[in-house]
Design an enzyme around this catalytic site. Structure first.
Site, short mmCIF file in Angstrom:
data_model
loop_
_atom_site.label_atom_id
_atom_site.label_comp_id
_atom_site.label_asym_id
_atom_site.label_seq_id
_atom_site.Cartn_x
_atom_site.Cartn_y
_atom_site.Cartn_z
N TYR A 109 -11.87 -1.02 2.39
CA TYR A 109 -10.92 -0.45 3.46
C TYR A 109 -11.83 -0.30 4.64
O TYR A 109 -12.58 0.55 4.77
CB TYR A 109 -10.43 0.85 2.89
CG TYR A 109 -9.17 1.30 3.74
CD1 TYR A 109 -7.73 1.26 3.51
CD2 TYR A 109 -9.47 1.86 4.99
CE1 TYR A 109 -6.74 1.70 4.29
CE2 TYR A 109 -8.33 2.28 5.85
CZ TYR A 109 -7.00 2.12 5.30
OH TYR A 109 -5.97 2.76 6.17
N GLU A 153 0.87 -1.22 -0.06
CA GLU A 153 -0.01 0.12 -0.06
C GLU A 153 0.88 1.10 -0.01
O GLU A 153 1.66 1.35 1.09
CB GLU A 153 -0.74 -0.09 1.29
CG GLU A 153 -1.96 1.27 0.99
CD GLU A 153 -2.93 1.22 2.19
OE1 GLU A 153 -4.07 2.05 2.25
OE2 GLU A 153 -2.41 0.72 3.45
N ASP A 156 -4.45 11.71 7.99
CA ASP A 156 -3.31 11.19 8.51
C ASP A 156 -2.80 11.82 9.82
O ASP A 156 -3.32 12.92 9.96
CB ASP A 156 -2.18 11.06 7.60
CG ASP A 156 -2.49 10.04 6.24
OD1 ASP A 156 -2.71 9.00 6.73
OD2 ASP A 156 -2.33 10.61 5.27
#
Length: 208
Positions: A182, A56, A67
């Site tokens: 995901y 990934e 993030d």
């Protein structure tokens, strides 16, 4: 399998093989060009040799809103050393050449496809060797044109199944995602901040 433009096929083959062995997949996340292109390739070679089943890969971006501090730092290091989308594409090509059967999933923020144009964006990354692309700041309710452009280019579109998602959201995620989904088991950005609430992964998967 090395010449396919069906992005989901490498994932399907891998998951079938792992299922036969009753094993899970080792999927490390790595930032391209962090801290340099050369270092990035050495890190990737190391994790593949150590048994990574899937790569990934992130493309450096100035505002990685999904993030936390650790991955934000990897974006900044790469950008400070001159990382661009174009040299990230070059790295994907090199990775595909060296590891022709390893599934490659990309995590790329939405400004990149918006700037380059959806069709060009997916064609570029598909031709470079990416199998799947997740755009973390594009929710599935806005994902139809992204999924269509991805599939046209032979790239598997991937969407996020949030923790405690509604049935309608999960239906959209299942409809548009190819290759894999995901699933998020915690609220908040990536990292270890204590204020984020974590669900058990079993609970998240059961909800999907």
């Amino acid at each position: 399998m090395t010449t396919t433009r069906d992005g989901a096929s490498r994932f399907e083959a891998l998951f079938a093989a792992l299922d036969e062995k009753n094993e899970g997949a080792f999927v490390p996340f790595l930032m391209l060009n962090d801290p340099t292109a050369e270092d990035s390739m050495e890190i990737i070679r190391t994790v593949v040799e150590a048994g990574a089943d899937v790569l990934e890969l992130g493309v450096p971006f100035s505002d990685p809103v999904a993030d936390g501090p650790t991955i934000q730092g990897s974006h900044i290091r790469a950008l400070d050393n001159g990382a661009t989308v174009d040299n990230s594409l070059n790295l994907v090509r090199q990775i595909r050449e060296e590891f022709p059967d390893t599934p490659v999933g990309m995590l790329i923020y939405g400004n990149v496809p918006f700037t380059r144009g959806l069709n060009k964006f997916y064609e570029e990354f598909g031709a470079a060797g990416a199998d799947a692309i997740l755009i973390p700041d594009v929710p599935v309710r806005e994902g139809a044109p992204f999924a269509a452009a991805a599939e046209k280019a032979g790239v598997a579109p991937v969407f996020i199944a949030p923790a405690r998602a509604s049935e309608r959201t999960l239906e959209g995620v299942a409809k548009y995602s190819k290759g894999y989904i995901y699933a998020v088991s915690r609220d908040g950005v990536t990292g270890t901040e204590q204020e984020s609430q974590t669900l058990g992964l079993d609970e998240v998967v059961a909800n999907i």
